[in-house]
Write a protein that holds these residues in place. Sequence first.
Motif, short mmCIF file in Angstrom:
data_model
loop_
_atom_site.label_atom_id
_atom_site.label_comp_id
_atom_site.label_asym_id
_atom_site.label_seq_id
_atom_site.Cartn_x
_atom_site.Cartn_y
_atom_site.Cartn_z
N ALA A 260 0.83 -1.20 0.00
CA ALA A 260 0.00 0.00 0.00
C ALA A 260 0.86 1.24 0.00
CB ALA A 260 -0.92 0.01 1.22
N TYR B 44 -4.45 0.63 -1.19
CA TYR B 44 -3.98 -0.74 -1.17
C TYR B 44 -3.92 -1.32 -2.58
CZ TYR B 44 -4.43 -0.70 3.87
OH TYR B 44 -4.27 -0.40 5.20
N PHE C 1 -4.31 -7.08 -1.32
CA PHE C 1 -4.07 -6.63 0.05
C PHE C 1 -5.27 -5.80 0.51
CE2 PHE C 1 0.24 -8.05 0.33
CZ PHE C 1 0.72 -7.97 -0.96
N ILE D 173 -7.41 -3.68 3.84
CA ILE D 173 -7.19 -2.87 5.03
C ILE D 173 -7.41 -3.67 6.31
CG2 ILE D 173 -9.55 -1.98 5.02
CD1 ILE D 173 -8.41 0.69 6.06
#
Lengths: 112, 113
Positions: free
Chosen positions: B47, B57, B61, B63
Motif C-alpha cells: 500500500a 492498497y 491486500f 485494510i
Amino acid sequence: GQQVMQIPQYQHVQEGEDFTTYCNSSTTLSNIQWYKQRPGGHPVFLIQLVKSGEVKKQKRLTFQFGEAKKNSSLHITATQTTDVGTYFCAGQVDGTASKLTFGTGTRLQVTL
Amino acid sequence: SAVISQKPSRDICQRGTSLTIQCQVDSQVTMMFWYRQQPGQSLTLIATANQGSEATYESGFVIDKFPISRPNLTFSTLTVSNMSPEDSSIYLCSVGPFSYEQYFGPGTRLTVT
C-alpha cells in the motif's frame, strides 16, 4: 496487471567477467529505475532512466532504456566481489503517483 | 537522501496474533510505501500511505488484514493482523522524497509459527 520480468534469475561469474541482466515490462513505462540489494540488506537506488533509448554509465555499470520504453538492461564490466547482490529493475507508469513495480530480480554471485 | 528506521527489526509471532511495524523517517515526506518481500523473491507493494488520507492498497491486500496509519509526515505504521505462517516475510517501508527514487528502511523480518 503490470508485470516486469528479469532474466536471468541467477548468474555466477568469475571476478573480472562481464555481467548483464535484462528487464522487460508488459506495459510502456514512464521511467525505469535500478536497485541493488546486498545479501541481508535492503534495496538501494542506483539510477533512473527516463528517455527512450537513454544510456547512462556509472563507473563499470552501464544502463540502457529501450526505444519502446518497455525494456532495459544493466551491464557490469569486469565484475568484482563487491558487485554481489540482487539487481532489481523497477518501472513507473504515467499517472501512478510514484508507484513502482519491481522486476523479478537477478541474483549475481561473483567468485575469485 | 532520507534515513529510515524500522521497529522491530525482527520478530517471531504466534498465528492468530497481530504485529505492528513502525517506520520513522528523518525528514518530512509526502508518500510512504509498504512492501513485502518473501525470502529470495522480489518486492511486492502492499500500500501507499499519504498523510491525511486513507492508504491506497494494491490488489490482493486489504485494510482489515494490513491496517496502516500515517499520523504525520515522518511516521507510519503497518499492522499485520490475524497472522498465519503465510505472512512470514520481510516487510519494508520506503519513502520517495524526490518523487521518483525511493529510499528503503532496513526491513522487519517476521516469522509466524
